[in-house]
Design an enzyme around this catalytic site. Sequence first.
Site, PDB file in Angstrom:
ATOM      1  N   GLY A  19       0.846  -1.184   0.000  1.00 53.59           N
ATOM      2  CA  GLY A  19       0.000   0.000   0.000  1.00 53.59           C
ATOM      3  C   GLY A  19       0.878   1.228   0.000  1.00 53.59           C
ATOM      4  O   GLY A  19       2.082   1.129   0.192  1.00 53.59           O
TER       5      GLY A  19
ATOM      6  N   PRO B 151       2.909   4.686   0.879  1.00 47.59           N
ATOM      7  CA  PRO B 151       3.702   5.003   2.066  1.00 47.59           C
ATOM      8  C   PRO B 151       2.847   5.702   3.119  1.00 47.59           C
ATOM      9  O   PRO B 151       1.962   6.475   2.772  1.00 47.59           O
ATOM     10  CB  PRO B 151       4.773   5.968   1.553  1.00 47.59           C
ATOM     11  N   GLY B 152       3.111   5.390   4.357  1.00 52.01           N
ATOM     12  CA  GLY B 152       2.450   6.094   5.449  1.00 52.01           C
ATOM     13  C   GLY B 152       1.077   5.591   5.804  1.00 52.01           C
ATOM     14  O   GLY B 152       0.378   6.186   6.612  1.00 52.01           O
TER      15      GLY B 152
ATOM     16  N   GLY C  11       0.520   2.806   7.305  1.00 56.09           N
ATOM     17  CA  GLY C  11       0.557   2.057   8.560  1.00 56.09           C
ATOM     18  C   GLY C  11       0.974   0.609   8.417  1.00 56.09           C
ATOM     19  O   GLY C  11       0.626  -0.215   9.267  1.00 56.09           O
ATOM     20  N   LYS C  12       1.739   0.280   7.387  1.00 57.46           N
ATOM     21  CA  LYS C  12       2.153  -1.114   7.201  1.00 57.46           C
ATOM     22  C   LYS C  12       3.095  -1.558   8.318  1.00 57.46           C
ATOM     23  O   LYS C  12       2.909  -2.606   8.930  1.00 57.46           O
ATOM     24  CB  LYS C  12       2.837  -1.274   5.836  1.00 57.46           C
ATOM     25  N   THR C  13       4.108  -0.732   8.564  1.00 59.79           N
ATOM     26  CA  THR C  13       5.054  -1.057   9.615  1.00 59.79           C
ATOM     27  C   THR C  13       4.338  -1.162  10.951  1.00 59.79           C
ATOM     28  O   THR C  13       4.573  -2.089  11.736  1.00 59.79           O
ATOM     29  CB  THR C  13       6.134   0.040   9.675  1.00 59.79           C
TER      30      THR C  13
ATOM     31  N   GLU D 161      -4.379  33.485  -7.998  1.00 59.14           N
ATOM     32  CA  GLU D 161      -5.180  32.619  -7.130  1.00 59.14           C
ATOM     33  C   GLU D 161      -6.670  32.883  -7.317  1.00 59.14           C
ATOM     34  O   GLU D 161      -7.476  31.950  -7.307  1.00 59.14           O
ATOM     35  CB  GLU D 161      -4.790  32.811  -5.665  1.00 59.14           C
TER      36      GLU D 161
ATOM     37  N   HIS E 204      -7.863  30.851 -10.222  1.00 61.23           N
ATOM     38  CA  HIS E 204      -8.168  29.458  -9.862  1.00 61.23           C
ATOM     39  C   HIS E 204      -9.522  29.372  -9.149  1.00 61.23           C
ATOM     40  O   HIS E 204     -10.377  28.565  -9.502  1.00 61.23           O
ATOM     41  CB  HIS E 204      -7.113  28.920  -8.888  1.00 61.23           C
TER      42      HIS E 204
ATOM     43  N   ASP F 167       1.216  24.654 -12.111  1.00 55.70           N
ATOM     44  CA  ASP F 167      -0.126  24.379 -12.616  1.00 55.70           C
ATOM     45  C   ASP F 167      -0.055  23.703 -13.978  1.00 55.70           C
ATOM     46  O   ASP F 167      -0.758  22.734 -14.242  1.00 55.70           O
ATOM     47  CB  ASP F 167      -0.913  25.684 -12.785  1.00 55.70           C
TER      48      ASP F 167
HETATM   49  P1  ADP Z   1       4.203   2.684   6.254  1.00 59.70           P
HETATM   50  O1  ADP Z   1       5.042   1.618   6.851  1.00 59.70           O
HETATM   51  O2  ADP Z   1       2.952   2.173   5.618  1.00 59.70           O
HETATM   52  O3  ADP Z   1       4.934   3.605   5.347  1.00 59.70           O
HETATM   53  P2  ADP Z   1       4.101   3.515   8.953  1.00 59.70           P
HETATM   54  O4  ADP Z   1       3.518   2.329   9.590  1.00 59.70           O
HETATM   55  O5  ADP Z   1       5.567   3.669   9.059  1.00 59.70           O
HETATM   56  O6  ADP Z   1       3.675   3.600   7.436  1.00 59.70           O
HETATM   57  O7  ADP Z   1       3.358   4.799   9.518  1.00 59.70           O
HETATM   58  C1  ADP Z   1       4.048   5.917   9.986  1.00 59.70           C
HETATM   59  C2  ADP Z   1       3.327   6.542  11.138  1.00 59.70           C
HETATM   60  O8  ADP Z   1       2.060   7.057  10.727  1.00 59.70           O
HETATM   61  C3  ADP Z   1       2.994   5.558  12.230  1.00 59.70           C
HETATM   62  O9  ADP Z   1       4.033   5.489  13.135  1.00 59.70           O
HETATM   63  C4  ADP Z   1       1.748   6.141  12.845  1.00 59.70           C
HETATM   64  O10 ADP Z   1       2.060   7.128  13.804  1.00 59.70           O
HETATM   65  C5  ADP Z   1       1.074   6.809  11.697  1.00 59.70           C
HETATM   66  N1  ADP Z   1       0.052   5.945  11.095  1.00 59.70           N
HETATM   67  C6  ADP Z   1       0.083   5.447   9.844  1.00 59.70           C
HETATM   68  N2  ADP Z   1      -1.005   4.707   9.595  1.00 59.70           N
HETATM   69  C7  ADP Z   1      -1.738   4.709  10.719  1.00 59.70           C
HETATM   70  C8  ADP Z   1      -2.987   4.106  11.085  1.00 59.70           C
HETATM   71  N3  ADP Z   1      -3.674   3.346  10.221  1.00 59.70           N
HETATM   72  N4  ADP Z   1      -3.448   4.324  12.322  1.00 59.70           N
HETATM   73  C9  ADP Z   1      -2.746   5.094  13.188  1.00 59.70           C
HETATM   74  N5  ADP Z   1      -1.583   5.676  12.907  1.00 59.70           N
HETATM   75  C10 ADP Z   1      -1.068   5.507  11.680  1.00 59.70           C
HETATM   76 ZN    ZN Z   2      -1.595  28.380  -9.682  1.00 54.43          ZN
HETATM   77 MG    MG Z   3       7.060   1.580   6.698  1.00 58.64          MG
END
Ligand code: ADP
Ligand code: ZN
Ligand code: MG
Length: 606
Positions: free
Chosen positions: A196, A198-199, A201-203, A419, A422, A494
């Site tokens: 999925g 980045p960010g 919540g996979k880790t 702006e 837009h 843009d």
């Molecule tokens: P990924 O590994 O998918 O890139 P991370 O698990 O490293 O993302 O997420 C980074 C941070 O974002 C986490 O430490 C957490 O604080 C926040 N976060 C991301 N997804 C969630 C979620 N589903 N629920 C709560 N916090 C989340």
């Molecule tokens: Zn613009």
């Molecule tokens: Mg990660």
Amino acid sequence: MNRNSSRSVFLWLIIFALVLFLIQSFKTLPVNQKLPYSEFKRLLKQGVIQDLRVSEDAIEGTYKAEGREQKFQTVPLPDPKLIEEMDQYGVRSYSGVQNRGWLTSIIGNIFYAAIFIFLWWFLFIRQMQNGGRQAMAFGRSRAKNQATKKGKVLFKDVAGVDEAKEELQEIIEFLKDPGKFQRLGGKIPKGVLLYGPPGTGKTLLAKAVAGEAGVPFFSASGSEFVEMFVGVGAARVRDLFEQGKKNAPCLLFVDELDAVGRHRFAGIGGGHDEREQTLNQILIELDGFESREGVILIAATNRPDVLDPALLRPGRFDRHIYVTPPDLKGREAILRVHVEKIKLAPTVDLSIIARRTPGFVGADLANVANEAALLAARNNRSAVEMQDMESAIDRVMAGPERKSRIISDREKQIVAYHESGHALVAKLTPGADPVHKVSIISRGLALGYTLQLPEQDRYLTSKSELFTRLLVLMGGRVAEQIVFGDITTGAQDDLTKATSLANRMVCEFGMSEAMGPVTYRKPEHEVFLGRDIASDRGYSEKTAQEIDKEVKDLLTKAFGHVKDLLSKNRDKLDAMAKALIEKEILTSEEVNRILGLPPSSKDAGA
Ligand code: ADP
Ligand code: ZN
Ligand code: MG
């Protein structure tokens, strides 16, 4: 070299220098009087010389002076008459000295050699041995057991990804009691792939699985497996799995699997030996262990598309779980998790914040909560208020405000019209996302911005909606042109966005009538995948030209359309720009008031 050993090497160097110095000074100790040859000859002629030993490189002897015998030494010169003179001036005894014995000189040499060898050993060999020890550690995986650290993650800390949690439930049950599954003979996946954006919540999810099951969690990042030296990565993989087996039941986690798991025989310059070996080792280990042993491997990646198909075969990472970006409710739930630690004013409505943050992933939302708390603290508030949350969203979206950037009045005017262009296009075009805010306070790289927010998350977008987006993007440039008769570089971003959008409409979404409902593969994608640079782009040069023409036509059409629209509404454009110069920020209600529209409820969450 650590500090201690460098200090001891230094000490040894000093000792060594001291010894050398002593040897040197010992050799030159003035036991003998050193005489020049001329002085020696004078003494000889005086007849005071008692005895002599003549060698190739020295003449030693004694002479009598003031009744005392004095030893002396001199360096010989070629002097064929010396023996004659010795007889003549009554030297009592003279003798030759055997050319300084080979034994002595060898012993002397050995002595020096020994010192050098010792030094060499000391400086290099010992270092190498140490290094060797380090090199052994090199092949060890740096996987850390994170469950032992305090603050373990549980499922309640991960929000908005309910499907993924459900899928992982089975793994947790298994890790809690591997025996139960063995008795029933069920087959548990060995490898689970979380993928999925980045960010999302996979880790965090992987940690939560270990936390829920109460088992050790060993994590390593794929990039740690790609080292300079061939074989190190493979050794680390081996070590990771060994640790896993020793600590079963437990969870192994490989983050950023794509760093090693890319297609083999791929990328520029053919294969990457090290990565390939590492990948092979992962495959071997995956095949070699049985989940019955109580070890589960979870891997995460943002790019499942680049993974080597061998990894995804049954019996390897055969369970794939998509970790989705959160929807409206998910975002609210994630915000709830992250505001737990901060003090919220009762006025803060998280559902509104969630509505204003479409496209935000968990990491962004965590960031919003954190920024809001920081802003509230900076403003000496006792609790985080709605306006802190709002500013935090802007900050996360566009970077911090840059009030210090000095803009000339003329530039400010241009930005204001840009702006307003837009915003006005967005207001006047049916189907455009509602304008939430217009600002000419520069943030990050942008000099101003117009914030549009969709009313709800969208999963499908129609052709007319996309065209509307093109119109809004063109609004800035067109406004500049109409008002100032000149255009600036300010529209670059843009135009980039508009061009890329038009290109996707033609090539990916099949939305151009002339090109038909066909997708045209773009060659850049292939290089990015790291496969084969020379890949065929799949269409002819003529088609490429047609695509270019279609894209250009689409953009030109949008431009013309916006030009008409804004020219007809020049008065509104002026009014809005004037208000913007005055206030710098306009909310959606203010925009409505300026345009003489009823304050619509759909635009504003509050
Ligand atoms: P990924 O590994 O998918 O890139 P991370 O698990 O490293 O993302 O997420 C980074 C941070 O974002 C986490 O430490 C957490 O604080 C926040 N976060 C991301 N997804 C969630 C979620 N589903 N629920 C709560 N916090 C989340
Ligand atoms: Zn613009
Ligand atoms: Mg990660």
